[in-house]
Design a protein around this motif. Structure first.
Motif, short mmCIF file in Angstrom:
data_model
loop_
_atom_site.label_atom_id
_atom_site.label_comp_id
_atom_site.label_asym_id
_atom_site.label_seq_id
_atom_site.Cartn_x
_atom_site.Cartn_y
_atom_site.Cartn_z
N LEU A 120 -2.76 -4.03 4.04
CA LEU A 120 -1.41 -4.07 3.85
C LEU A 120 -0.87 -5.66 3.81
O LEU A 120 0.12 -6.04 3.04
CB LEU A 120 -0.33 -3.54 4.80
N LEU A 121 -1.61 -6.42 4.48
CA LEU A 121 -1.11 -7.88 4.33
C LEU A 121 -1.90 -8.68 3.37
O LEU A 121 -1.40 -9.81 3.17
CB LEU A 121 -1.68 -8.52 5.94
N ALA A 176 4.97 1.22 2.24
CA ALA A 176 5.52 -0.08 1.97
C ALA A 176 6.37 -0.32 0.72
O ALA A 176 7.28 -1.08 0.88
CB ALA A 176 4.03 -1.14 1.74
N ASP A 233 8.90 -3.71 2.25
CA ASP A 233 8.24 -4.86 3.14
C ASP A 233 6.89 -4.32 3.77
O ASP A 233 6.62 -3.51 4.75
CB ASP A 233 9.01 -5.18 4.42
N ARG A 234 5.89 -5.05 3.23
CA ARG A 234 4.51 -4.93 3.63
C ARG A 234 4.20 -5.35 5.10
O ARG A 234 3.52 -4.77 5.65
CB ARG A 234 3.40 -5.35 2.47
N ARG A 235 4.59 -6.43 5.25
CA ARG A 235 4.64 -6.97 6.77
C ARG A 235 4.94 -5.79 7.66
O ARG A 235 4.58 -5.67 8.99
CB ARG A 235 5.02 -8.13 6.81
N LEU A 236 6.11 -5.54 7.52
CA LEU A 236 7.15 -4.44 8.47
C LEU A 236 6.02 -3.21 8.37
O LEU A 236 5.93 -2.62 9.52
CB LEU A 236 8.23 -4.15 7.72
N THR A 237 5.58 -2.81 7.39
CA THR A 237 4.49 -1.66 7.29
C THR A 237 3.57 -1.65 8.11
O THR A 237 3.09 -0.94 8.90
CB THR A 237 4.26 -1.19 5.65
N ALA A 238 2.75 -2.99 7.86
CA ALA A 238 1.52 -3.27 8.71
C ALA A 238 1.96 -3.36 10.27
O ALA A 238 1.21 -2.79 11.18
CB ALA A 238 0.87 -4.74 8.27
N ARG A 239 2.91 -3.94 10.59
CA ARG A 239 3.41 -4.04 11.98
C ARG A 239 3.75 -2.58 12.53
O ARG A 239 3.14 -2.23 13.68
CB ARG A 239 4.60 -4.95 12.29
N GLU A 266 10.62 0.33 11.98
CA GLU A 266 9.17 0.87 12.21
C GLU A 266 9.10 2.44 12.21
O GLU A 266 8.35 2.96 11.46
CB GLU A 266 8.62 0.39 13.50
N VAL A 270 -4.32 -2.29 8.29
CA VAL A 270 -3.21 -3.33 8.30
C VAL A 270 -3.76 -4.80 7.67
O VAL A 270 -2.96 -5.21 7.20
CB VAL A 270 -3.27 -3.69 10.06
#
Length: 316
Positions: A263-264, A216, A221-227, A163, A260
């Motif tokens: 991004l998802l 991202a 990794d878009r999910r990692l970026t959102a998190r 992160e 977020v």
């Protein structure tokens, strides 16, 4: 300047009030990069049109002053309806220009002071990354030569290693894209016309979205970026940003839930803009065209009026 010319100058003064609502539609529909370019260009164009309109409104009433008439070699003041009304319009327009300039100088001084204070904190580091030993979580892009990424030890502890990479990539995007310059352009436009203040937040959102997309892509990794963006925002809410300059762009600011969700979702650049987005873009471009056209036409009418008054001087 004719009465029609004076009325035409109302258009560049009224159209900027439409920019805020239209820009809020565009930033949620267009790809971030396109939205940023459209918002910055439109704000700058509308600000130029409104400033030109105020400057043109100053001239007719000012020609009632003998020094101004003598400077322009005018025998009589420009025809612009009632002399009293012309002078009142001149005073109001000149006052608005002066007030905008004074506010700009005041805020520019404040921004410069904040920048100096922030860079003094980062002066001990020679690398791009500056870590401040502070408990409150924060991270932001600090413009300058060179630009720096400032992050507190509290933020580093709040995020995992992956992160942190997202957060650094996000702030690096702000520096590489020189996003602080775009913020400054819209801030300048907002000082030229109060209606353009509503463009500030949509622009910051679009810039944060552009940096999100860059991060991202950088980490893949878009999910990692959102998190990472979500966790950074939650951590930053625990305490105020004590040393971050007001103009600095930071990953933990703005409407984070919307970012977020974006991004998802499917990347904006792969989506076809809907009818509402196209209508908003056309409306904004039409405002720019009408504002520019009205200003140029009024300037042409003013030039013709001056030539007429100068011709009367020659005949005298």
């Amino acid at each position: 300047m004719s009465r029609l010319g004076s009325l035409m100058l109302l258009l560049p003064l009224l159209l900027p009030f439409l920019a805020g609502p239209v820009c809020r539609v565009l930033v949620t529909s267009l790809a971030p990069g396109r939205a940023v370019r459209l918002l910055v260009g439109s704000a700058a164009g509308l600000a130029a049109g409104s400033t030109a309109a105020l400057a043109l409104l100053v001239v007719p009433g000012a020609t009632h002053l003998r020094p101004v008439a003598a400077l322009g070699h005018l025998l009589t003041p420009l025809e612009s309806g009632s002399p009293v009304a012309a002078v009142v319009i001149t005073v109001v327009a000149a006052s608005l220009l002066a007030a905008g300039g004074a506010l700009l100088l005041r805020d520019a001084h404040g921004w410069w002071r904040q920048l100096r204070q922030a860079r003094a904190l980062a002066a001990g580091s020679r690398s791009e990354l500056v870590v401040l030993e502070q408990e409150h979580p924060d991270a932001y892009a600090l413009p300058g030569r060179p630009g720096r990424i400032v992050i507190t030890s509290g933020m580093l502890r709040a995020l995992s290693a992956a992160e942190r990479e997202v957060l650094l990539a996000h702030e690096r995007a702000h520096l590489r894209g020189r996003h602080h310059v775009l913020v400054a352009v819209v801030e300048l436009a907002a000082h030229c016309h109060p209606g353009l203040r509503a463009v500030r937040e949509p622009l910051r959102y679009a810039l944060e979205r552009a940096a999100d997309e860059y991060a991202a892509q950088a980490v893949g990794d878009r999910r990692l970026t959102a998190r990472a963006i979500g966790r950074a925002a939650l951590a930053a809410r625990t305490s105020p940003a004590r040393h971050r300059p007001g103009f600095a762009l930071a990953a933990a600011t703005g409407p984070v839930p919307l970012r977020v969700a974006a991004l998802l979702a499917q990347p904006a650049r792969t989506r076809v803009p809907g009818a509402r987005c196209r209508m908003a873009a056309l409306t904004l471009l039409a405002c720019l065209a009408v504002s520019a056209g009205a200003s140029f036409q009024a300037a042409d009418n003013l030039h013709a009026g001056i030539e007429t008054a100068q011709g009367e001087t020659g005949e005298g």
